[in-house]
Scaffold this motif. Structure first.
Motif, PDB file in Angstrom:
ATOM      1  N   LEU A  54      -5.579  -3.166  -3.393  1.00 40.79           N
ATOM      2  CA  LEU A  54      -5.075  -3.418  -2.041  1.00 40.79           C
ATOM      3  C   LEU A  54      -6.058  -2.945  -0.977  1.00 40.79           C
ATOM      4  CD1 LEU A  54      -1.363  -2.298  -2.601  1.00 40.79           C
ATOM      5  CD2 LEU A  54      -2.229  -4.640  -2.493  1.00 40.79           C
ATOM      6  N   GLY A  55      -6.702  -1.791  -1.222  1.00 40.11           N
ATOM      7  CA  GLY A  55      -7.645  -1.262  -0.237  1.00 40.11           C
ATOM      8  C   GLY A  55      -8.829  -2.172  -0.012  1.00 40.11           C
ATOM      9  N   CYS A  56      -9.424  -2.665  -1.097  1.00 39.41           N
ATOM     10  CA  CYS A  56     -10.579  -3.570  -0.964  1.00 39.41           C
ATOM     11  C   CYS A  56     -10.162  -4.914  -0.378  1.00 39.41           C
ATOM     12  CB  CYS A  56     -11.241  -3.761  -2.322  1.00 39.41           C
ATOM     13  SG  CYS A  56     -12.076  -2.277  -2.906  1.00 39.41           S
ATOM     14  N   LEU A  98      -9.966 -17.914   2.728  1.00 43.56           N
ATOM     15  CA  LEU A  98     -10.445 -16.570   3.045  1.00 43.56           C
ATOM     16  C   LEU A  98      -9.487 -15.504   2.504  1.00 43.56           C
ATOM     17  CD1 LEU A  98     -11.690 -17.087   6.725  1.00 43.56           C
ATOM     18  CD2 LEU A  98     -13.110 -16.649   4.707  1.00 43.56           C
ATOM     19  N   VAL A  99      -8.186 -15.768   2.665  1.00 40.50           N
ATOM     20  CA  VAL A  99      -7.188 -14.823   2.165  1.00 40.50           C
ATOM     21  C   VAL A  99      -7.247 -14.744   0.637  1.00 40.50           C
ATOM     22  CG1 VAL A  99      -4.712 -14.461   1.892  1.00 40.50           C
ATOM     23  CG2 VAL A  99      -5.639 -15.029   4.140  1.00 40.50           C
ATOM     24  N   ALA A 100      -7.363 -15.903  -0.025  1.00 43.93           N
ATOM     25  CA  ALA A 100      -7.457 -15.920  -1.491  1.00 43.93           C
ATOM     26  C   ALA A 100      -8.711 -15.185  -1.960  1.00 43.93           C
ATOM     27  CB  ALA A 100      -7.468 -17.365  -1.992  1.00 43.93           C
ATOM     28  N   THR A 101      -9.824 -15.376  -1.245  1.00 41.69           N
ATOM     29  CA  THR A 101     -11.063 -14.667  -1.578  1.00 41.69           C
ATOM     30  C   THR A 101     -10.873 -13.155  -1.467  1.00 41.69           C
ATOM     31  OG1 THR A 101     -12.414 -16.525  -0.802  1.00 41.69           O
ATOM     32  CG2 THR A 101     -13.488 -14.371  -0.960  1.00 41.69           C
ATOM     33  N   ALA A 102     -10.157 -12.735  -0.423  1.00 41.55           N
ATOM     34  CA  ALA A 102      -9.902 -11.303  -0.233  1.00 41.55           C
ATOM     35  C   ALA A 102      -9.109 -10.732  -1.412  1.00 41.55           C
ATOM     36  CB  ALA A 102      -9.143 -11.082   1.075  1.00 41.55           C
ATOM     37  N   TRP A 103      -8.039 -11.410  -1.804  1.00 37.91           N
ATOM     38  CA  TRP A 103      -7.205 -10.916  -2.901  1.00 37.91           C
ATOM     39  C   TRP A 103      -7.967 -10.916  -4.229  1.00 37.91           C
ATOM     40  CZ3 TRP A 103      -2.646  -8.465  -2.735  1.00 37.91           C
ATOM     41  CH2 TRP A 103      -1.887  -8.554  -1.561  1.00 37.91           C
ATOM     42  N   LEU A 104      -8.709 -11.978  -4.502  1.00 39.95           N
ATOM     43  CA  LEU A 104      -9.425 -12.076  -5.776  1.00 39.95           C
ATOM     44  C   LEU A 104     -10.577 -11.078  -5.862  1.00 39.95           C
ATOM     45  CD1 LEU A 104      -9.487 -15.959  -6.257  1.00 39.95           C
ATOM     46  CD2 LEU A 104      -8.148 -14.293  -7.557  1.00 39.95           C
ATOM     47  N   SER A 105     -11.307 -10.911  -4.766  1.00 33.11           N
ATOM     48  CA  SER A 105     -12.423  -9.956  -4.779  1.00 33.11           C
ATOM     49  C   SER A 105     -11.909  -8.526  -4.913  1.00 33.11           C
ATOM     50  CB  SER A 105     -13.276 -10.108  -3.519  1.00 33.11           C
ATOM     51  OG  SER A 105     -12.502  -9.894  -2.346  1.00 33.11           O
ATOM     52  N   GLY A 106     -10.795  -8.217  -4.242  1.00 28.49           N
ATOM     53  CA  GLY A 106     -10.192  -6.890  -4.383  1.00 28.49           C
ATOM     54  C   GLY A 106      -9.742  -6.624  -5.810  1.00 28.49           C
ATOM     55  N   PHE A 107      -9.174  -7.657  -6.440  1.00 31.31           N
ATOM     56  CA  PHE A 107      -8.748  -7.519  -7.836  1.00 31.31           C
ATOM     57  C   PHE A 107      -9.949  -7.290  -8.753  1.00 31.31           C
ATOM     58  CE2 PHE A 107      -7.877  -9.418 -12.010  1.00 31.31           C
ATOM     59  CZ  PHE A 107      -6.782  -8.663 -12.401  1.00 31.31           C
ATOM     60  N   GLY A 108     -11.045  -8.002  -8.498  1.00 33.21           N
ATOM     61  CA  GLY A 108     -12.257  -7.826  -9.310  1.00 33.21           C
ATOM     62  C   GLY A 108     -12.788  -6.415  -9.209  1.00 33.21           C
ATOM     63  N   ALA A 139     -11.721   5.929   5.308  1.00 29.51           N
ATOM     64  CA  ALA A 139     -12.262   5.322   4.086  1.00 29.51           C
ATOM     65  C   ALA A 139     -13.743   5.639   3.929  1.00 29.51           C
ATOM     66  CB  ALA A 139     -12.043   3.810   4.109  1.00 29.51           C
ATOM     67  N   ILE A 140     -14.488   5.596   5.027  1.00 29.37           N
ATOM     68  CA  ILE A 140     -15.920   5.917   4.981  1.00 29.37           C
ATOM     69  C   ILE A 140     -16.130   7.369   4.572  1.00 29.37           C
ATOM     70  CG2 ILE A 140     -17.952   6.269   6.449  1.00 29.37           C
ATOM     71  CD1 ILE A 140     -17.126   3.729   7.954  1.00 29.37           C
ATOM     72  N   TYR A 141     -15.312   8.269   5.147  1.00 31.12           N
ATOM     73  CA  TYR A 141     -15.438   9.684   4.790  1.00 31.12           C
ATOM     74  C   TYR A 141     -15.142   9.903   3.308  1.00 31.12           C
ATOM     75  CZ  TYR A 141     -14.528  14.672   4.427  1.00 31.12           C
ATOM     76  OH  TYR A 141     -14.545  15.975   4.021  1.00 31.12           O
ATOM     77  N   MET A 142     -14.107   9.218   2.808  1.00 28.21           N
ATOM     78  CA  MET A 142     -13.659   9.430   1.430  1.00 28.21           C
ATOM     79  C   MET A 142     -14.644   8.887   0.403  1.00 28.21           C
ATOM     80  SD  MET A 142     -10.916  11.082   0.653  1.00 28.21           S
ATOM     81  CE  MET A 142     -10.566  10.354  -0.953  1.00 28.21           C
ATOM     82  N   TYR A 143     -15.182   7.693   0.665  1.00 30.47           N
ATOM     83  CA  TYR A 143     -15.878   6.976  -0.397  1.00 30.47           C
ATOM     84  C   TYR A 143     -17.391   6.901  -0.243  1.00 30.47           C
ATOM     85  CZ  TYR A 143     -11.273   5.637  -2.001  1.00 30.47           C
ATOM     86  OH  TYR A 143      -9.987   5.672  -2.469  1.00 30.47           O
ATOM     87  N   LEU A 144     -17.918   7.257   0.919  1.00 31.09           N
ATOM     88  CA  LEU A 144     -19.367   7.225   1.069  1.00 31.09           C
ATOM     89  C   LEU A 144     -19.985   8.602   0.802  1.00 31.09           C
ATOM     90  CD1 LEU A 144     -19.999   4.812   4.072  1.00 31.09           C
ATOM     91  CD2 LEU A 144     -20.072   4.365   1.617  1.00 31.09           C
ATOM     92  N   TYR A 154       0.835  -1.209   0.000  1.00 31.44           N
ATOM     93  CA  TYR A 154       0.000   0.000   0.000  1.00 31.44           C
ATOM     94  C   TYR A 154       0.866   1.253   0.000  1.00 31.44           C
ATOM     95  CZ  TYR A 154      -4.842   1.533   0.956  1.00 31.44           C
ATOM     96  OH  TYR A 154      -6.112   2.036   0.854  1.00 31.44           O
ATOM     97  N   THR A 155       1.835   1.278   0.922  1.00 33.47           N
ATOM     98  CA  THR A 155       2.704   2.449   1.025  1.00 33.47           C
ATOM     99  C   THR A 155       3.641   2.555  -0.175  1.00 33.47           C
ATOM    100  OG1 THR A 155       4.251   1.146   2.377  1.00 33.47           O
ATOM    101  CG2 THR A 155       2.670   2.504   3.539  1.00 33.47           C
ATOM    102  N   THR A 156       4.152   1.415  -0.637  1.00 31.64           N
ATOM    103  CA  THR A 156       5.105   1.428  -1.748  1.00 31.64           C
ATOM    104  C   THR A 156       4.440   1.855  -3.057  1.00 31.64           C
ATOM    105  OG1 THR A 156       6.369  -0.323  -0.657  1.00 31.64           O
ATOM    106  CG2 THR A 156       6.812   0.017  -2.976  1.00 31.64           C
ATOM    107  N   THR A 157       3.143   1.667  -3.168  1.00 33.12           N
ATOM    108  CA  THR A 157       2.413   2.086  -4.370  1.00 33.12           C
ATOM    109  C   THR A 157       2.369   3.603  -4.514  1.00 33.12           C
ATOM    110  OG1 THR A 157       1.014   0.115  -4.235  1.00 33.12           O
ATOM    111  CG2 THR A 157       0.174   1.932  -5.561  1.00 33.12           C
ATOM    112  N   THR A 158       2.373   4.314  -3.397  1.00 30.35           N
ATOM    113  CA  THR A 158       2.153   5.763  -3.459  1.00 30.35           C
ATOM    114  C   THR A 158       3.315   6.600  -2.929  1.00 30.35           C
ATOM    115  OG1 THR A 158       1.036   5.659  -1.306  1.00 30.35           O
ATOM    116  CG2 THR A 158      -0.345   5.517  -3.267  1.00 30.35           C
TER     117      THR A 158
END
Length: 319
Positions: free
Chosen positions: A111-113, A148-158, A259-264, A77-81
């Motif tokens: 990464l955020g999702c 569960l971890v794989a689901t997290a990564w795949l759903s975030g990618f989607g 995140a709630i403030y930013m995206y909702l 996350y940090t290295t991306t920005t």
């Protein structure tokens, strides 16, 4: 503003100009120092958590599988920005290419999702550990944790894929100045000169799914945990149960509140001056604090770090 104009004139036609704090140049040096120190701490802290989670045999419970992935997410996350932000703060040319911008917001939202789902999985782990301790090993077995971890990564990618496909189609009509420190989807939607109703609606739906649904699951889990803790008669047992959850609760609060403030809220109407500093907070400050929160409030992690440090020194002296 003269250096900003020179920077804009020297940029390629397809580059975006990241405004950052260019309108307040006196902030650039202190912000550079703060971000550099925070980035170094974030990298060292998260690498330390990953190493102890994988190398220490005493940290073999499912909780540390999730924690190692959370630290890896924060590291990415940090290295991306942050390197891009540091480069821009130290340079008069504060630009990023169109392709670099697209890659940056694609990875950032992926990464955020993913982190939202991982935090929900960690809440589930704490719920089972406290509310169903006798069945913990049976329910939270390693294959389930990895699923569960794989689901997290795949759903975030989607989610990221959908956002990228919609955002790259937006026209900007020559507008290239992003009032932000880095590229992210709400800022890109705000910059577009086209009708962004579809982008706004899609972002709102995906945010509701990836932010609100995991948050509701986390709150439900902790509701059951609170009931279970209240039934514990000894104060020592209550404090031990709460101690295993406090670190996770702090991390959830630090991640979800900005995140709630930013995206909702509709991306077309949010304040970019406030938004860019909130984005900066959850892209660097939260990943920097997470390792220290887990280290300071978790005796097992502190013990593992001490053992790893002693082992490394012993190996050094033996050589």
């Amino acid at each position: 503003m003269r250096s900003n104009n020179q920077s804009l004139l020297g940029a390629f036609a397809g580059d975006f100009f990241l405004l950052g704090v260019s309108d307040s140049p006196w902030l650039e040096l202190p912000l550079f120092v703060i971000l550099l120190v925070s980035y170094v701490l974030a990298v060292l802290g998260n690498i330390a958590i990953i190493l102890v989670s994988w190398l220490d045999p005493l940290l073999s419970s499912p909780m540390y599988i999730f924690l190692s992935h959370l630290s890896f997410l924060d590291l990415c996350y940090t290295t991306t920005t942050v390197p891009q932000i540091l480069f821009n703060l130290g340079s008069s040319r504060k630009t990023i290419s169109y392709g670099g911008c697209t890659v940056q917001y694609a990875i950032f939202h992926w990464l955020g999702c993913t982190e939202c789902v991982v935090l929900a999985a960690m809440a589930l782990d704490r719920y089972v550990a406290i509310c169903k301790p006798l069945h913990y090993a049976v329910i939270m077995h390693r294959p389930l944790c990895l699923q569960l971890v794989a689901t997290a990564w795949l759903s975030g990618f989607g989610n990221s894929l959908v956002q990228v496909v919609l955002t790259v189609q937006l026209p900007f009509c020559g507008q290239r100045v992003l009032n932000n420190f880095f590229c992210e989807v709400p800022a890109m939607i705000k910059l577009s000169c086209a009708n962004t109703a579809i982008n706004d609606a899609t972002l709102a739906v995906l945010v509701a799914f990836f932010v609100l649904v995991p948050l509701v699951l986390i709150l439900i889990s902790y509701g059951f945990i609170a009931q279970a803790v209240m039934r514990i008669k000894s104060s020592k047992g209550q404090s031990k149960a709460l101690g295993t959850c406090s670190s996770h609760l702090v991390v959830v609060s630090l991640f979800y509140l900005p995140a709630i403030y930013m995206y909702l809220q509709p991306p077309s109407s949010y304040s970019q001056n406030q938004g860019k500093f909130i984005s900066l907070f959850y892209s660097i400050i939260t990943p920097t604090l997470n390792p220290f929160i887990y280290t300071l409030r978790n005796k097992d992690v502190k013990g593992a770090l001490i053992r790893l440090w002693r082992r490394s020194w012993r190996l050094r002296f033996e050589k």
